[in-house]
Design an enzyme around this catalytic site. Structure first.
Site, mmCIF file in Angstrom:
data_model
loop_
_atom_site.group_PDB
_atom_site.id
_atom_site.type_symbol
_atom_site.label_atom_id
_atom_site.label_comp_id
_atom_site.label_asym_id
_atom_site.label_seq_id
_atom_site.Cartn_x
_atom_site.Cartn_y
_atom_site.Cartn_z
ATOM 1 N N ASP A 2 -21.733 -60.069 -30.382
ATOM 2 C CA ASP A 2 -21.980 -59.032 -31.383
ATOM 3 C C ASP A 2 -22.521 -57.753 -30.759
ATOM 4 O O ASP A 2 -22.853 -56.808 -31.476
ATOM 5 C CB ASP A 2 -22.971 -59.537 -32.435
ATOM 6 N N GLY A 18 -28.575 -57.353 -26.979
ATOM 7 C CA GLY A 18 -27.722 -57.971 -25.971
ATOM 8 C C GLY A 18 -28.233 -57.898 -24.547
ATOM 9 O O GLY A 18 -27.525 -58.300 -23.624
ATOM 10 N N SER A 50 -31.442 -64.901 -24.025
ATOM 11 C CA SER A 50 -32.753 -65.236 -24.570
ATOM 12 C C SER A 50 -33.334 -66.476 -23.899
ATOM 13 O O SER A 50 -32.661 -67.500 -23.757
ATOM 14 C CB SER A 50 -32.641 -65.487 -26.077
ATOM 15 N N ASP A 71 -22.487 -66.118 -27.942
ATOM 16 C CA ASP A 71 -23.814 -65.541 -27.875
ATOM 17 C C ASP A 71 -24.605 -66.156 -29.033
ATOM 18 O O ASP A 71 -24.015 -66.707 -29.967
ATOM 19 C CB ASP A 71 -23.723 -64.018 -28.024
ATOM 20 N N ASN A 120 -35.557 -68.080 -25.325
ATOM 21 C CA ASN A 120 -35.923 -68.911 -26.474
ATOM 22 C C ASN A 120 -34.709 -69.579 -27.119
ATOM 23 O O ASN A 120 -34.821 -70.170 -28.187
ATOM 24 C CB ASN A 120 -36.631 -68.048 -27.527
ATOM 25 N N ASP A 149 -28.070 -64.807 -30.702
ATOM 26 C CA ASP A 149 -28.650 -63.876 -31.669
ATOM 27 C C ASP A 149 -27.592 -62.937 -32.224
ATOM 28 O O ASP A 149 -26.901 -62.245 -31.475
ATOM 29 C CB ASP A 149 -29.754 -63.042 -31.014
#
Length: 210
Positions: A168, A44, A114, A7, A116, A9
Site C-alpha cells: 500500500d 512503508g 515492522s 505487506d 511488531n 500495515d
C-alpha cells in the site's frame, strides 16, 4: 505465480493511525512540526528511517543513543495501542481472501519492516494463514530496498519471478520492482508512481490475478 507476499500495515490490518498518533506524541514533546504530509512520508519505511524524517524538522542534532531512546519511546506508545487489537480488527473479506488463496495452493508470506509484525499477527489471529513471516527484526535494510521480500521468497523457496508482492506504499512497490517481483498496488499511495504491475482496490481483487 506460486506465492504472494503481503505487506502488513495498511494491507492486512490498519495500524497506520496508531503509528501516526505515536509519532505525533513524540513530535509534540520535541516541539517538532508534524502534519498529515509528514505522516505520509513515513509510510512503508523502517522505524529508524521514519525517526530520521521526523527529526529533519528539529533545530538540534541527536546522538545515536538519543535516537535509540526516541525510537523506543515511540515504539512503547505504538505497542500500547496495538496491544488492544483483536481478531475483530481484521476485515472478514481479508480472511475470506486468504483462505481462498490457500485453497488454490498458493504459498503466503508477510514481508514487513515492522518489528511488531509477529505481535500484530498473533493479536489478530492471522499467523496461521502464512507459510513464512519476515519482519523488521530480520532485515538490515528497509524498503525501498527489496531485502524483506527477497528473504520472504527464500523462506518460501520461490524465485522473485514466481511471487507477487502486495503493497500500500510507494516505497514497497519500488522494493518489489527492484527485487524482480510483480506487484499489486493497493490504494492510491502505492499506485501514484505508476510502477506497480497491477492496481487493486481491495484484497479480493487478487483472486482475479492469480
Amino acid at each position: 505465480m506460486r506465492a504472494i507476499i503481503f505487506d502488513l500495515d495498511g494491507v492486512l490490518v490498519s495500524t497506520d493511525h496508531f503509528h501516526d498518533d505515536a509519532w505525533r506524541a513524540l513530535a509534540r514533546r520535541l516541539k517538532i512540526s508534524f502534519d498529515e504530509t509528514a505522516c505520509r512520508r513515513l509510510r512503508g519505511v523502517s522505524q529508524m528511517a521514519a525517526l530520521e524524517l521526523v527529526l529533519e524538522q528539529s533545530p538540534r542534532r541527536y546522538t545515536a543513543a538519543e535516537k535509540e531512546a526516541l525510537a523506543a519511546e515511540k515504539n512503547t506508545a505504538y505497542r500500547a495501542h496495538i496491544a488492544g487489537m483483536t481478531p475483530a480488527d481484521v476485515a472478514d473479506s481479508t480472511r475470506t481472501t486468504l483462505r481462498s488463496l490457500k485453497r488454490r495452493g498458493l504459498l503466503l508470506a508477510v514481508g514487513s519492516s515492522s518489528k511488531n509484525a509477529r505481535f500484530i499477527l498473533e493479536q489478530t489471529a492471522l499467523t496461521s494463514y502464512f507459510d513464512a513471516i519476515v519482519d523488521g527484526n530480520e532485515i538490515t535494510r528497509s524498503k525501498p530496498d527489496p531485502e524483506v521480500f527477497l528473504k520472504a521468497a527464500a523462506k518460501l523457496d520461490v524465485s522473485p519471478a514466481e511471487a507477487l508482492v502486495v503493497e500500500d506504499a510507494a516505497a514497497g512497490i519500488r522494493a518489489a520492482r527492484s527485487g524482480g517481483f510483480q506487484s499489486a498496488a493497493l490504494g492510491p499511495d502505492a499506485a501514484e508512481e505508476g510502477l506497480a504491475s497491477h492496481q487493486i482496490q481491495n484484497l479480493a481483487d487478487l483472486l482475479a490475478l492469480v
